[in-house]
Scaffold this active site. Structure first.
Site, mmCIF file in Angstrom:
data_model
loop_
_atom_site.group_PDB
_atom_site.id
_atom_site.type_symbol
_atom_site.label_atom_id
_atom_site.label_comp_id
_atom_site.label_asym_id
_atom_site.label_seq_id
_atom_site.Cartn_x
_atom_site.Cartn_y
_atom_site.Cartn_z
ATOM 1 C CE1 TYR A 48 -3.035 -3.046 0.424
ATOM 2 C CE2 TYR A 48 -3.617 -2.278 2.598
ATOM 3 C CZ TYR A 48 -3.766 -3.183 1.573
ATOM 4 O OH TYR A 48 -4.660 -4.216 1.705
ATOM 5 C CE LYS A 73 -3.678 -7.031 4.285
ATOM 6 N NZ LYS A 73 -3.787 -5.566 4.212
ATOM 7 C CE LYS A 228 -10.253 4.834 1.380
ATOM 8 N NZ LYS A 228 -11.087 5.584 0.408
ATOM 9 C CG ASN A 238 -17.982 2.963 8.207
ATOM 10 O OD1 ASN A 238 -19.162 3.100 7.884
ATOM 11 N ND2 ASN A 238 -16.982 3.216 7.370
HETATM 12 P P1 NAP Z 1 -14.301 -1.038 1.338
HETATM 13 O O1 NAP Z 1 -13.991 -0.851 2.767
HETATM 14 O O2 NAP Z 1 -15.216 -2.111 0.876
HETATM 15 O O3 NAP Z 1 -14.888 0.295 0.710
HETATM 16 C C1 NAP Z 1 -14.261 1.538 0.833
HETATM 17 C C2 NAP Z 1 -15.113 2.540 0.064
HETATM 18 O O4 NAP Z 1 -16.364 2.759 0.756
HETATM 19 C C3 NAP Z 1 -14.453 3.888 -0.064
HETATM 20 O O5 NAP Z 1 -14.768 4.389 -1.342
HETATM 21 C C4 NAP Z 1 -15.135 4.719 1.031
HETATM 22 O O6 NAP Z 1 -15.169 6.082 0.653
HETATM 23 C C5 NAP Z 1 -16.524 4.132 1.040
HETATM 24 N N1 NAP Z 1 -17.183 4.235 2.350
HETATM 25 C C6 NAP Z 1 -16.650 3.914 3.547
HETATM 26 N N2 NAP Z 1 -17.556 4.074 4.532
HETATM 27 C C7 NAP Z 1 -18.692 4.516 3.938
HETATM 28 C C8 NAP Z 1 -19.959 4.853 4.430
HETATM 29 N N3 NAP Z 1 -20.263 4.757 5.730
HETATM 30 N N4 NAP Z 1 -20.894 5.294 3.546
HETATM 31 C C9 NAP Z 1 -20.613 5.387 2.232
HETATM 32 N N5 NAP Z 1 -19.399 5.069 1.697
HETATM 33 C C10 NAP Z 1 -18.452 4.632 2.548
HETATM 34 O O7 NAP Z 1 -12.938 -1.215 0.472
HETATM 35 P P2 NAP Z 1 -11.442 -1.615 0.684
HETATM 36 O O8 NAP Z 1 -10.679 -0.437 1.182
HETATM 37 O O9 NAP Z 1 -10.983 -2.243 -0.566
HETATM 38 O O10 NAP Z 1 -11.442 -2.751 1.820
HETATM 39 C C11 NAP Z 1 -11.257 -2.516 3.195
HETATM 40 C C12 NAP Z 1 -9.827 -2.847 3.637
HETATM 41 O O11 NAP Z 1 -9.539 -4.219 3.359
HETATM 42 C C13 NAP Z 1 -8.718 -2.113 2.865
HETATM 43 O O12 NAP Z 1 -8.586 -0.764 3.230
HETATM 44 C C14 NAP Z 1 -7.518 -2.962 3.177
HETATM 45 O O13 NAP Z 1 -7.019 -2.674 4.472
HETATM 46 C C15 NAP Z 1 -8.127 -4.350 3.092
HETATM 47 N N6 NAP Z 1 -7.955 -4.973 1.743
HETATM 48 C C16 NAP Z 1 -7.178 -6.092 1.640
HETATM 49 C C17 NAP Z 1 -6.999 -6.719 0.423
HETATM 50 C C18 NAP Z 1 -6.137 -7.930 0.348
HETATM 51 O O14 NAP Z 1 -5.787 -8.356 -0.773
HETATM 52 N N7 NAP Z 1 -5.778 -8.535 1.454
HETATM 53 C C19 NAP Z 1 -7.622 -6.221 -0.735
HETATM 54 C C20 NAP Z 1 -8.420 -5.081 -0.612
HETATM 55 C C21 NAP Z 1 -8.581 -4.481 0.631
HETATM 56 P P3 NAP Z 1 -14.519 7.241 1.583
HETATM 57 O O15 NAP Z 1 -13.111 6.822 1.902
HETATM 58 O O16 NAP Z 1 -14.605 8.450 0.716
HETATM 59 O O17 NAP Z 1 -15.391 7.317 2.814
#
Ligand code: NAP
Length: 283
Positions: A48, A73, A228, A238
């Site tokens: 990241y 990671k 996130k 959240n």
């Molecule tokens: P996510 O948490 O599914 O979605 C994040 C999105 O949702 C952002 O666009 C955020 O926008 C929005 N959001 C957050 N809270 C909200 C709310 N209450 N209302 C409306 N929109 C909202 O996506 P992700 O970041 O991919 O997944 C979460 C975490 O999992 C990552 O940050 C990372 O740490 C981990 N991850 C791991 C892998 C892996 O391969 N191991 C892959 C992907 C992710 P804003 O920021 O503008 O609020």
């Protein structure tokens, strides 16, 4: 905060904060705000590019180290991976400004998986990674790793959201005492998740948003979630998911949103395997 107990006795908060796709220059602020909002589990990765910023936020927060649960990671390492993995682990610790990690995950089921795992086992035995686990391991790879190594991963962090629920896989992981952790719990908003009528209808019954229903649904299933957000209002929203409970009937209705496949990428797809294998980070 509710916790789950991992197969080695380590306790982990069931809800945390993920920093994927937060640019390095915004990460210190975002993590500082998340810590102020009450989050104690932080999820980053070498890939990241924001571990240093996470470390600065931890340092300036004044939150005692033992109250935090920090995950990072290991990116894919070529064979022989033992020395590279040790170096990558040191680099992550240095960037984070920590002397131990709560959880160290193998980011992808690629490269020299066995070499990476042996080196991770060594860090676990040395007490520098209190728990070790994997991410993006499908059942075949996970079972192979469990059967052929000494330490069973404590965690498998996989894509898990209302459109790809992993219920059967969660059952299998439970049989092997591997904790499921969701990434992309909101599917990053894909499939219009945040305006999904079924989820918003359930939310209205409790005065809760779609995001809160999703996080409640995940944590009620025993899935660790790491949403996130760069927005402090959403961070607080959240985090506020423990004052209501979904009924069995609501859980069953959410189960109908399952599509049966990833909304991102399939780790069995040869193009994805080749693409991820080509990407190398400097340790
Ligand atoms: P996510 O948490 O599914 O979605 C994040 C999105 O949702 C952002 O666009 C955020 O926008 C929005 N959001 C957050 N809270 C909200 C709310 N209450 N209302 C409306 N929109 C909202 O996506 P992700 O970041 O991919 O997944 C979460 C975490 O999992 C990552 O940050 C990372 O740490 C981990 N991850 C791991 C892998 C892996 O391969 N191991 C892959 C992907 C992710 P804003 O920021 O503008 O609020």
């Amino acid at each position: 905060m509710q916790t789950v107990t991992l197969n080695n006795g380590v306790t982990m908060p069931i809800l945390g904060f993920g920093v994927y796709q937060i640019p390095a220059e915004d990460t210190e602020r975002a993590v500082s705000e998340a810590l102020a909002a009450g989050y104690r589990l932080l999820d980053t990765a070498a890939a990241y590019g924001n571990e240093e910023a996470v470390g600065r936020a931890i340092k300036s927060s004044g939150v005692p180290r033992e109250e935090l649960f920090v995950t990072t990671k290991l990116w894919v390492q070529d064979a022989p991976a033992e020395d590279n993995t040790k170096r990558a682990f040191e680099a992550s610790l240095n960037k984070l400004g920590l002397d131990y990690l709560d959880l160290y995950l193998m980011h992808q089921p690629f490269g020299d998986v066995y070499g990476q795992w042996r080196a991770m086992e060594a860090e676990n035995r040395a007490g520098r990674a209190k728990a070790i686990g994997v991410a993006n391991f499908y059942p075949d790879r996970l079972l192979d790793l469990i059967i052929n190594n000494e330490i069973t991963p404590q965690v498998n962090q996989i894509e898990t959201h209302p459109f790809f629920q992993r219920a059967e896989y969660q059952h299998l992981m439970r049989e092997h005492d591997v904790q499921i952790q969701s990434w992309g719990g909101f599917a990053e908003g894909r499939n219009d998740l945040f305006s999904n009528p079924l989820l918003s209808g359930i939310g209205k019954e409790y005065g809760k948003s779609v995001a809160q229903v999703v996080l409640r649904w995940l944590t009620q299933r025993g899935v660790v979630a790491i949403p996130k957000s760069v927005n402090p209002r959403r961070m607080a929203e959240n985090f506020d998911v423990f004052d209501f409970e979904l009924t069995d009937e609501q859980m069953s209705r959410i189960a109908t949103l399952e599509t049966g496949s990833s909304l991102f990428f399939d780790h069995h797809d040869p193009e994805i395997v080749a693409g991820l294998a080509k990407r190398r980070l400097e340790a």
